[in-house]
Scaffold this active site. Structure first.
Site, short mmCIF file in Angstrom:
data_model
loop_
_atom_site.label_atom_id
_atom_site.label_comp_id
_atom_site.label_asym_id
_atom_site.label_seq_id
_atom_site.Cartn_x
_atom_site.Cartn_y
_atom_site.Cartn_z
N ASP A 1 -9.32 -6.16 6.17
CA ASP A 1 -9.74 -6.92 5.00
C ASP A 1 -10.67 -8.06 5.38
OD1 ASP A 1 -8.54 -6.00 2.41
OD2 ASP A 1 -6.72 -6.05 3.60
N HIS B 1 0.80 -1.22 0.00
CA HIS B 1 0.00 0.00 0.00
C HIS B 1 0.83 1.28 0.00
CE1 HIS B 1 -3.72 -2.19 0.44
NE2 HIS B 1 -3.28 -2.81 1.51
#
Length: 299
Positions: free
Chosen positions: A214, A84
């Site tokens: 997630d 990320h």
């Protein structure tokens, strides 16, 4: 001019042997650095085996200054986030060097569980590697194979010229590299929790990293990570990992602190590695608080 020099230093009085000796190039091979030179700092894997609980930080900014400051502050490890974060391989290397200079350890989180990314990451010489979104028993088996040289795996062989082996100076590298590298796999979906026992059982996979955000998204609860269903699946995975024995085919447990689970909560539940914060939100909070304090008189 020549006659004056000749009278001062008669050629016949020179020690020809000593002059020739001094002119010879160095023919003896310099002594290679000792093994101790490369192993003065205990690896993350060694520290876990010795029973330590380790505290870390996610680095998304790819700032070597942030990495160095965090290391001096006392974090045991820094996760440089190539999944990320905005940086690439060259920026990750700069961060690794900053972390090592400050006496800490680095884990690289790769963007995907694939051979190409793994090879690039490991050649930089991190202490650990983290694979995202592991959902089946085959996925961690593949990940481990990407970390091993043939015939034990699929990693490309450039060990004599890359930083992981100190550019070939570490003569013990091939004997020790598997014992030094910490391989971490993330369980961050409902499917991953269902297969947690298969994932933990994979030989060579050292540590399971839980991914609560997630996981909540995989349940359709992206905006409700504190939902009871998310907590239940988290406990299921945690119990399975903790019940395994890392020294006999099991795995260590790692996790990220959240608003629902503070670092101390994770430690009390048996986590071996805890990531307490991320550099970007830490800096964001610091600057927002500073601006508010000046402009609105808020403390």
């Amino acid at each position: 001019m020549f006659s004056r020099i000749s009278r001062r230093i008669p050629f016949q009085n020179l020690n020809r042997t000593s002059v020739l000796h001094r002119a010879q190039p160095l023919l003896t091979k310099p002594a290679a650095p000792s093994t101790a030179f490369f192993s003065s700092q205990r690896s993350l894997k060694t520290r876990l085996r010795e029973g330590e609980n380790l505290y870390g930080l996610f680095l998304l900014s790819f700032s070597p200054e942030m990495a160095e400051i965090a290391s001096y502050a006392g974090y045991d490890f820094i996760v440089v986030d190539m999944e990320h974060g905005a940086g690439g391989v060259r920026e990750a290397l700069t961060c690794i060097r900053a972390v090592e200079a400050a006496g800490s350890s680095t884990v690289l989180r790769v963007p995907d569980n694939c051979q190409a990314w793994t090879k690039k990451a490991l050649d930089l010489g991190p202490d650990g590697i983290m694979f995202p979104m592991i959902e089946t028993g085959k996925a961690p088996s593949d990940a481990v194979s990407y970390c091993r040289y043939r015939p034990d795996g699929l990693r490309g062989c450039a060990y004599s010229i890359v930083r992981d082996s100190k550019f070939g100076f570490d003569e013990e590298y091939l004997r020790n590299y598997t014992d030094q590298l910490l391989i971490m796999c993330q369980i961050e979906s409902e499917e991953g929790v269902k297969n947690v026992k298969d994932i933990v059982a994979v030989d060579g996979m050292d540590c399971v990293m839980m991914g609560p955000r997630d996981l909540s998204a995989s349940l359709g609860l992206l905006h409700d990570p504190g939902n009871a269903k998310v907590k239940s699946l988290m406990r299921t995975a945690e119990t399975a990992v903790i019940a395994s024995d890392p020294e006999n085919g099991g795995a260590y447990l790692a996790g990220m602190a959240t608003a629902q689970d503070k670092p101390v909560d994770l430690r009390l539940r048996g986590y071996h590695m805890i990531i307490g914060a991320t550099d970007v939100p830490l800096f964001k909070k610091a600057v927002v608080d500073d601006v508010k304090s000046f402009k609105f008189g808020c403390s």
